[in-house]
Motif scaffolding. Structure first.
Motif, PDB file in Angstrom:
ATOM      1  N   UNK A   1      -0.766  -1.529 -10.391  1.00 35.25           N
ATOM      2  CA  UNK A   1      -0.145  -2.695 -11.014  1.00 35.25           C
ATOM      3  C   UNK A   1      -0.149  -3.880 -10.063  1.00 35.25           C
ATOM      4  N   UNK A   2       0.294  -3.640  -8.821  1.00 32.83           N
ATOM      5  CA  UNK A   2       0.428  -4.797  -7.928  1.00 32.83           C
ATOM      6  C   UNK A   2      -0.925  -5.259  -7.389  1.00 32.83           C
ATOM      7  N   UNK A   3      -1.879  -4.327  -7.266  1.00 30.35           N
ATOM      8  CA  UNK A   3      -3.206  -4.751  -6.802  1.00 30.35           C
ATOM      9  C   UNK A   3      -3.869  -5.619  -7.874  1.00 30.35           C
ATOM     10  N   UNK A   4      -3.739  -5.201  -9.140  1.00 26.68           N
ATOM     11  CA  UNK A   4      -4.345  -5.982 -10.233  1.00 26.68           C
ATOM     12  C   UNK A   4      -3.711  -7.357 -10.356  1.00 26.68           C
ATOM     13  N   UNK A   5      -2.415  -7.411 -10.165  1.00 29.18           N
ATOM     14  CA  UNK A   5      -1.706  -8.690 -10.325  1.00 29.18           C
ATOM     15  C   UNK A   5      -1.762  -9.535  -9.045  1.00 29.18           C
ATOM     16  N   UNK A   6      -2.287  -8.982  -7.950  1.00 31.88           N
ATOM     17  CA  UNK A   6      -2.364  -9.736  -6.693  1.00 31.88           C
ATOM     18  C   UNK A   6      -1.000 -10.019  -6.091  1.00 31.88           C
ATOM     19  N   UNK A   7      -0.046  -9.123  -6.328  1.00 29.89           N
ATOM     20  CA  UNK A   7       1.319  -9.335  -5.840  1.00 29.89           C
ATOM     21  C   UNK A   7       1.378  -9.079  -4.333  1.00 29.89           C
ATOM     22  N   UNK A   8       2.124  -9.913  -3.640  1.00 31.87           N
ATOM     23  CA  UNK A   8       2.368  -9.757  -2.210  1.00 31.87           C
ATOM     24  C   UNK A   8       3.573  -8.832  -2.057  1.00 31.87           C
ATOM     25  N   UNK A   9       3.466  -7.855  -1.165  1.00 33.28           N
ATOM     26  CA  UNK A   9       4.509  -6.827  -1.187  1.00 33.28           C
ATOM     27  C   UNK A   9       4.942  -6.383   0.213  1.00 33.28           C
ATOM     28  N   UNK A  10       6.247  -6.221   0.372  1.00 27.87           N
ATOM     29  CA  UNK A  10       6.803  -5.559   1.560  1.00 27.87           C
ATOM     30  C   UNK A  10       7.439  -4.267   1.080  1.00 27.87           C
ATOM     31  N   UNK A  11       6.998  -3.168   1.654  1.00 28.63           N
ATOM     32  CA  UNK A  11       7.459  -1.845   1.239  1.00 28.63           C
ATOM     33  C   UNK A  11       8.134  -1.158   2.426  1.00 28.63           C
ATOM     34  N   UNK A  12       9.418  -0.924   2.300  1.00 24.38           N
ATOM     35  CA  UNK A  12      10.118  -0.187   3.349  1.00 24.38           C
ATOM     36  C   UNK A  12      10.119   1.279   2.988  1.00 24.38           C
ATOM     37  N   UNK A  13       9.784   2.104   3.934  1.00 22.69           N
ATOM     38  CA  UNK A  13       9.768   3.534   3.654  1.00 22.69           C
ATOM     39  C   UNK A  13      10.016   4.347   4.919  1.00 22.69           C
ATOM     40  N   UNK A  14      10.611   5.530   4.722  1.00 28.25           N
ATOM     41  CA  UNK A  14      10.718   6.493   5.822  1.00 28.25           C
ATOM     42  C   UNK A  14       9.571   7.490   5.784  1.00 28.25           C
ATOM     43  N   UNK A  15       8.795   7.405   4.711  1.00 28.87           N
ATOM     44  CA  UNK A  15       7.736   8.386   4.498  1.00 28.87           C
ATOM     45  C   UNK A  15       6.455   7.833   5.134  1.00 28.87           C
ATOM     46  N   UNK A  16       6.076   8.402   6.277  1.00 28.66           N
ATOM     47  CA  UNK A  16       4.957   7.848   7.058  1.00 28.66           C
ATOM     48  C   UNK A  16       3.646   7.948   6.286  1.00 28.66           C
ATOM     49  N   UNK A  17       3.492   9.053   5.564  1.00 28.62           N
ATOM     50  CA  UNK A  17       2.281   9.214   4.761  1.00 28.62           C
ATOM     51  C   UNK A  17       2.218   8.141   3.669  1.00 28.62           C
ATOM     52  N   UNK A  18       3.360   7.893   3.049  1.00 27.99           N
ATOM     53  CA  UNK A  18       3.425   6.850   2.009  1.00 27.99           C
ATOM     54  C   UNK A  18       3.046   5.483   2.577  1.00 27.99           C
TER      55      UNK A  18
END
Ligand SMILES: Nc1ncnc2c1ncn2[C@@H]1O[C@H](COP(=O)(O)OP(=O)(O)OP(=O)(O)O)[C@@H](O)[C@H]1O
Ligand SMILES: [Mg+2]
Length: 259
Positions: free
Chosen positions: A183-200
């Motif tokens: 979804x976000x790649x198609x829409x060209x959305x800029x994103x900050x993703x916080x995660x504890x999951x290193x693989x993610x």
């Protein structure tokens, strides 16, 4: 339109009004996110990750330093920024579809259009049959999906996510990571993703920023050179993925935690 984001030398000090004690949560933190780019932020608990998102969203001011969106300093919340907090924060007195409609209410949509868009998003999240339920009637993972639907439905230019997939079971997580990635790649959305999951972090991001313990600052930052990030599952099968995960593991000194 896609937007770029820059954090410039940000420091955040919290001072307790009663005791006068202060905590420096974030210190001299700088990084940028290009238009349409997805940057994952990882770091130990309490290092200031949520605080950073609160500042980028304009909910908190900085103690010093600036947040810039397309070069303009952020001084308050903005309609083009979608924000999913660490706690899902669905409104308990609204049913699920009305929660998803919430962000559309400030915009020029008719009631029928709002409902249609919200229902489409709930269908994508496999929640359509729970549209009339209230948050307390849903599981933790379902609430998280509803909060994600509410963030995506406004079609933001910038999306800030604080552990959006953490309460999901492993299978739903794979499905939603993939849905979200597309979804976000198609829409060209800029994103900050916080995660504890290193693989993610590795399979979802174009770049990863690693923070130190509190006061949080950038200790490592690198580009992820894997296949197209629209397909996180395919990325997870690449040999290089493990190398990136190991780099994060080492930078975060997680071997000490296990000892
Ligand atoms: N509103 C606030 N008032 C006072 N102190 C705060 C506030 N928000 C955060 N802090 C403090 O700032 C520091 C960083 O907190 P923050 O929630 O940003 O960490 P985090 O990296 O998101 O942690 P986690 O991974 O556990 O979610 C902590 O010491 C926390 O106690
Ligand atoms: Mg947090």
């Amino acid at each position: 339109m896609t937007s770029s984001l820059e954090l410039r030398n940000i420091t955040k000090v919290f001072t307790d009004r009663n005791t006068g004690n202060s905590v420096t949560a974030v210190e001299d933190m700088s990084f940028s996110v290009g238009a349409g780019e997805l940057v994952a932020v990882v770091g130990p608990s309490g290092c200031g990750k949520s605080t950073i998102l609160n500042m980028v969203s304009g909910l908190y001011g900085t103690s010093s330093g600036q947040v810039l969106i397309n070069g303009d300093e952020v001084t308050g919340t903005r309609p083009e920024v979608g924000f999913m907090l660490q706690k899902d924060l669905l409104l308990p007195w609204r049913n699920i579809v009305k929660n998803v409609e919430f962000g559309l209410e400030e915009r020029k949509f008719s009631r029928a259009e709002r409902r249609e868009r919200a229902m489409q998003e709930l269908e994508r999240m496999k929640l359509a049959e729970f549209a009339e339920h209230y948050p307390h009637q849903l599981s933790g993972g379902m609430r998280q999906r509803a909060a994600l639907a509410r963030t995506l439905v406004i079609e933001p230019d910038i999306i800030l996510l604080d552990e959006p997939f953490s309460a999901l079971d492993a299978q739903t997580k794979l499905v939603l990571q993939r849905h979200f990635a597309r979804t976000i790649a198609e829409a060209g959305v800029t994103c900050v993703l916080i995660t504890h999951d290193l693989n993610e972090a590795v399979i979802m991001a174009d770049r990863v920023v690693v923070m130190s313990g509190r006061p949080g600052t950038v200790v490592d930052e690198f580009a992820i050179e894997l296949g197209n990030r629209r397909d996180p599952l395919a990325r997870s099968m690449e040999a290089q993925t493990g190398v990136y995960v190991k780099r994060l593991f080492d930078t975060l000194h997680l071997e000490n935690e296990a000892a």
